[in-house]
Design a protein around this motif. Sequence first.
Motif, PDB file in Angstrom:
ATOM      1  N   SER A  22     104.979 -57.876  40.118  1.00  0.00           N
ATOM      2  CA  SER A  22     104.761 -57.330  38.755  1.00  0.00           C
ATOM      3  C   SER A  22     104.977 -57.913  38.048  1.00  0.00           C
ATOM      4  O   SER A  22     106.310 -58.302  37.743  1.00  0.00           O
ATOM      5  CB  SER A  22     105.314 -56.675  38.815  1.00  0.00           C
ATOM      6  OG  SER A  22     105.317 -55.599  37.266  1.00  0.00           O
ATOM      7  N   GLN A  76      97.432 -56.494  29.891  1.00  0.00           N
ATOM      8  CA  GLN A  76      96.999 -57.948  31.478  1.00  0.00           C
ATOM      9  C   GLN A  76      97.385 -57.125  32.701  1.00  0.00           C
ATOM     10  O   GLN A  76      98.526 -57.249  33.001  1.00  0.00           O
ATOM     11  CB  GLN A  76      97.641 -59.086  31.055  1.00  0.00           C
ATOM     12  CG  GLN A  76      96.969 -59.687  29.420  1.00  0.00           C
ATOM     13  CD  GLN A  76      98.016 -61.286  28.804  1.00  0.00           C
ATOM     14  OE1 GLN A  76      99.431 -60.285  28.510  1.00  0.00           O
ATOM     15  NE2 GLN A  76      97.646 -62.294  29.449  1.00  0.00           N
ATOM     16  N   HIS A  77      96.188 -56.838  33.403  1.00  0.00           N
ATOM     17  CA  HIS A  77      96.810 -56.383  34.949  1.00  0.00           C
ATOM     18  C   HIS A  77      95.757 -57.060  36.018  1.00  0.00           C
ATOM     19  O   HIS A  77      95.905 -56.811  37.171  1.00  0.00           O
ATOM     20  CB  HIS A  77      95.428 -55.161  35.051  1.00  0.00           C
ATOM     21  CG  HIS A  77      94.202 -54.907  34.477  1.00  0.00           C
ATOM     22  ND1 HIS A  77      93.686 -55.002  33.224  1.00  0.00           N
ATOM     23  CD2 HIS A  77      93.325 -54.986  35.939  1.00  0.00           C
ATOM     24  CE1 HIS A  77      92.433 -54.779  33.415  1.00  0.00           C
ATOM     25  NE2 HIS A  77      92.400 -55.290  34.468  1.00  0.00           N
ATOM     26  N   TRP A 120     101.813 -56.823  29.621  1.00  0.00           N
ATOM     27  CA  TRP A 120     100.991 -57.007  31.381  1.00  0.00           C
ATOM     28  C   TRP A 120     101.766 -55.670  31.257  1.00  0.00           C
ATOM     29  O   TRP A 120     100.685 -55.554  32.770  1.00  0.00           O
ATOM     30  CB  TRP A 120     102.807 -57.720  32.198  1.00  0.00           C
ATOM     31  CG  TRP A 120     102.258 -59.182  31.544  1.00  0.00           C
ATOM     32  CD1 TRP A 120     103.318 -60.034  30.838  1.00  0.00           C
ATOM     33  CD2 TRP A 120     101.571 -60.290  32.280  1.00  0.00           C
ATOM     34  NE1 TRP A 120     103.278 -61.619  31.023  1.00  0.00           N
ATOM     35  CE2 TRP A 120     101.575 -61.418  31.547  1.00  0.00           C
ATOM     36  CE3 TRP A 120     100.570 -60.481  33.379  1.00  0.00           C
ATOM     37  CZ2 TRP A 120     101.201 -62.672  31.894  1.00  0.00           C
ATOM     38  CZ3 TRP A 120      99.799 -61.156  33.057  1.00  0.00           C
ATOM     39  CH2 TRP A 120      99.824 -62.860  32.623  1.00  0.00           C
ATOM     40  N   LEU A 121     102.072 -54.467  30.676  1.00  0.00           N
ATOM     41  CA  LEU A 121     101.987 -53.351  31.198  1.00  0.00           C
ATOM     42  C   LEU A 121     100.560 -52.706  30.564  1.00  0.00           C
ATOM     43  O   LEU A 121      99.603 -52.259  30.836  1.00  0.00           O
ATOM     44  CB  LEU A 121     103.191 -52.524  30.490  1.00  0.00           C
ATOM     45  CG  LEU A 121     104.677 -53.007  31.106  1.00  0.00           C
ATOM     46  CD1 LEU A 121     105.008 -52.319  30.550  1.00  0.00           C
ATOM     47  CD2 LEU A 121     104.225 -52.646  32.879  1.00  0.00           C
TER      48      LEU A 121
END
Length: 365
Positions: free
Chosen positions: A228, A27-28, A23-24
Amino acid sequence: MTYLDYQSTTPLAPEAFEAMLPWLRDQHANPHSPHREGRRARAAVEVARDQVAALLPPGGRLAFTSGATEALNWAIKGAPESRWGGPIVTLATEHAAVLDTVAASGRPATVLPIGADGLVDLAQAATAIRPGTGLVAAMLVNNEIGVIQPIAELAALAHEAGALLLCDAVQGYGRVPIPDGCDLVAISAHKVHGPKGVGGLWIRDGVKLAPLLHGGGQEEPGRSGTLSPALCAGFGIAARLMAERADDDASHIARLFAAARDRLGPDWILNGSSDLRYRGNLNIRRAGLDVARVMSDQRDLAFSSGSACASGSGRPSHVLRAIGLSDTDARSSIRLGFGRYTTEHELLAAIDRIRAAADIQRIAA
């Protein structure tokens, strides 16, 4: 570096780091967007929510926040005046995020004293928690001395008076059972081997809070702000590990605590109850010890002193003063925090060095 400051923050679990990485890096998407990638991000957040909520009481909703400070502020400031806006009762040993927020709320407040063992007197609490009280705020496990407060009993007193019980479970989450009688529970990821920057407020069904942050209302109970997925995913895995490793972690910490007490010897006095405590927190003092000098001489040991760590003021801890210690005794106190990733060898080696430094001071005096 030997790290013995687990109450301040815990090392990030490798599994939590790995869960955050995609995710960092790859995948944003915004988890609040309606397109496919946004829905995937939202799904990751909801998986994490379920993992974190598995260690919380049933019958409520978890809202992710930026951390426990936001959660506590929201719980204290968000109670509607119509029902739960009455006076607040709290304890003298609460974290500044509670005591300062209570003071800033403008609501009448009673701050209960605690005994030399760090525990509240339930008879005094029963006298203070009267009909008309709006909120009772108490910490499950104290962050400085590790004592475990009688939260279930305080919740019963709160409910009898028609009040809510807010539990600051930051140090106890995943380690000490959270009583079902709580109405609001604040938690933080970085105290349980998760990432910094994410926490949560659990809100019992039927409890309505006014928003603390106004905006898009992304979290169902009324918290605004873009979540987040990376932080939530890391929190979720950290919580899952706390559940899966609960017995192993507890046994490991109990062994470390016993070994540390044995190695320290009788010159070192335990601050707070010896029985009703989380054993990953060892707050001790030795008469005449200059802790600041020990910390300066042993810079590759990370531990806490008996002075206020949040402000860096050098003033003695309000918790140690609340249990009746003099300023001198408070300044002669240290807190050793250890846990899952601490080895017995490194803990005992650190204690040997601290003892040697203390002996040198005594000889020099």
